[in-house]
Design a protein around this motif. Structure first.
Motif, short mmCIF file in Angstrom:
data_model
loop_
_atom_site.label_atom_id
_atom_site.label_comp_id
_atom_site.label_asym_id
_atom_site.label_seq_id
_atom_site.Cartn_x
_atom_site.Cartn_y
_atom_site.Cartn_z
N GLN A 422 -83.69 -16.92 41.06
CA GLN A 422 -84.75 -17.90 40.88
C GLN A 422 -84.45 -19.21 41.61
OE1 GLN A 422 -85.97 -18.14 36.67
NE2 GLN A 422 -85.25 -16.05 36.42
N ASN A 425 -84.90 -18.35 45.37
CA ASN A 425 -86.13 -17.67 45.76
C ASN A 425 -85.79 -16.45 46.62
OD1 ASN A 425 -88.90 -17.20 46.04
ND2 ASN A 425 -89.01 -18.39 47.93
N ASP A 441 -88.83 -12.85 40.23
CA ASP A 441 -89.79 -12.68 39.14
C ASP A 441 -89.13 -12.35 37.80
OD1 ASP A 441 -89.00 -10.04 39.39
OD2 ASP A 441 -90.97 -9.27 39.99
N SER A 443 -87.13 -9.63 37.18
CA SER A 443 -86.77 -8.22 36.99
C SER A 443 -85.28 -8.02 37.27
CB SER A 443 -87.61 -7.33 37.90
OG SER A 443 -87.31 -7.56 39.26
#
Length: 532
Positions: A422, A425, A441, A443
């Motif tokens: 995160q 990115n 995201d 996962s």
């Protein structure tokens, strides 16, 4: 080389259940989630029901591990405090019903046991099960056990095993017979795969683990692979509505197979993308060469090897690789794999900055990660990109990026990988036993393939090249990471089965073997979906 897909390391086990057989055994649940599922279920079923179901599944698995005739087998069940010990006691009664004569080592004060476990002990006494006191010597001799069942501690253990029980665990680990752990190997953290207590802790080394209700991440990453052995899941007939969404999943080829395409006759090298590997500072030319060879063998249409210093005229073993000067190279097209042997000089920083300013899909490995951790402005550049990016850190590199330390990363590998994905990115492959693939995201997937043969210089460079090749062939970034990590580990598994390692396998040996497995996988998928 095998010509078939490997069997999964985890599976459901029949327990007389209906809905439990529908539950996904690759879904991974935290201890807190499992406790919530237990509480929701216990409110609607008679007392002792879950213990009976767990014991029935465990007894069935125990019988499958014994050589015929099982009636003559010498089985020891180690029953600890709490319901894990209760499971072992009920299991002993079921084994006795099946004609065995099990022995139970009771390692708990009966007066302090939970109600279900107390009833299990009373039943074992009533039917004449042989009960013995805790003793490491009784485990070591005079009996040659055919099976030992570890029901000492379950998922609730929060402090290191201590006192006389340490010797007991060590005695179990010294045996050469099968060891079946109930729910979790005693002493192992079900969430993170660490031995509880760290270097001062001990944990059972099982050959098999039957885990209850849902699968747990700690069985598949960190030290979990060394302690859990073969894992099976018993769902205990719990209704699927009781399950919250899983935090993570255990990986398999099914997560990326649909993106593998059999090659058309009407295609050319441009159909399969370009990969440029950037690295090769003075004295480190081998790293980008390994990455480049891996990219070529895994299907990239063209591969450029860009050296920071003194690019050779060509690669003598693979002259199809095109050698370039990284300082003068423009990064406009194709996939860039940056970092193998790049170094952390000012010159390396300048090259990486240009790479990050490009619109190319990226794989960042090794010294590219070290440069990111030293120059936080590069992380800002990375996080603002819109093109796909992948990071492949080992735990120390991840710790540097997170401004943490290796111990903290390993203590919660899932969170570390997710946080890094995160922040940057990017899709992150946190390498190690049970590599974690995390996407921005949220996962999370734990890769099930691989073995200690990969603990050799250059194996990470090979993985980076595989990632680049699959990205170049238009796999989405997450699926490329899943596929490359699975393929990397499965190649090592196949080589070890052939006797190539785990001791002494070199990274270069992975490359042609990976090509063969990737082709087999692609062909088998094509035949399933287009058998003509």
């Amino acid at each position: 080389m095998t010509d078939h897909l490997p069997s999964p390391r985890v599976a459901n086990i029949a327990n007389g259940a209906g809905s439990s057989s529908l539950h996904d055994p690759t879904a991974l649940y935290t201890v807190a989630q499992i406790r919530d599922i237990e509480r929701a279920t216990l409110s609607s079923i008679p007392p002792g029901t879950l213990m009976q179901r767990a014991a029935k599944a465990a007894a069935s698995m125990a019988l499958s591990l014994l050589k015929p005739p099982p009636g003559s087998a010498k089985v020891l069940l180690v029953a600890g405090p709490g319901n894990n010990g209760g499971d072992a006691l009920v299991m002993a009664c079921l084994l006795a019903d099946a004609g065995l004569h099990p022995t139970v080592m009771v390692c708990a004060d009966p007066a302090r046991q939970p109600e279900d476990a107390q009833r299990a002990l009373e039943r074992a006494q009533a039917v004449g099960i042989r009960l013995i006191a805790p003793s490491a010597e009784a485990i070591r001799y005079p009996v040659d056990w055919d099976l030992v069942v570890d029901g000492l501690f379950g998922i609730g253990l929060t402090r290191a095993i201590s006192g006389p029980l340490v010797a007991l665990v060590e005695a179990i680990n010294a045996l050469r017979c099968p060891v079946l752990s109930l729910d979790i190997p005693s002493g192992l953290d079900a969430d993170n795969g660490c031995v509880v207590g760290g270097v001062d802790g001990v944990a059972v080394v099982a050959t098999h683990t039957l885990t209850f209700i849902g699968n747990k991440p700690g069985l598949h990453t960190n030290e979990g692979r060394d302690h859990a052995g073969e894992v099976q899941v018993a769902g205990l007939d719990i209704d699927l509505s009781a399950f919250s969404p899983a935090r993570a999943f255990l990986g398999s080829e099914r997560l990326f197979l649909s993106h593998l395409r059999k090659r058309r006759h009407s295609s050319h090298k441009g159909s399969y993308g370009d990969v440029t590997v950037v690295g090769g500072a003075q004295g480190m030319a081998g790293a980008p060469v390994l990455s480049s060879r891996a990219a070529a063998h895994c299907g990239a249409g063209r591969v450029f090897t860009a050296f920071l210093h003194n690019p050779p005229a060509y690669d003598f073993l693979h002259p199809e690789l095109m050698c370039r000067d990284a300082v003068q190279l423009e990064f406009h097209t194709g996939v860039v794999v940056a970092g193998p042997g790049l170094g952390t000089s000012d010159e390396a920083y300048s090259v990486l900055e240009r790479v990050l300013q490009s619109d190319c899909p990226l794989v960042l490995d090794a010294d590219a990660l070290n440069l990111l951790s030293r120059h936080r402005d590069l992380i800002t550049l990375l996080s603002q990109r819109t093109a796909p990016a992948m990071l492949t850190p080992h735990p120390l590199e991840a710790a540097r990026l997170l401004q943490s330390d290796t111990h903290q990363v390993q203590a919660d590998r899932l969170t570390a990988a997710s946080t890094l994905a995160q922040q940057c990115n990017a899709v992150v492959i946190l390498k190690g036993s049970g590599s974690i693939i995390a996407a921005p995201d949220g996962s999370l997937v734990i890769n099930p393939t691989g073995n200690p043969a990969l603990a050799t210089a250059g194996s990470g460079d090979v993985l980076a090249g595989m990632c680049g090749a699959l990205l170049a062939q238009s796999l989405p970034c997450r699926e490329a990471a899943l596929a490359a990590t699975w393929l990397h580990g499965q190649t090592a598994d196949a080589l070890v089965k052939q006797g190539v390692g785990p001791i002494g396998m070199t990274a270069g040996e992975l490359i042609p073997a990976a090509r063969q497995i990737l082709n087999q996988l692609t062909e088998q998928h094509a035949q399933r979906h287009n058998p003509r």
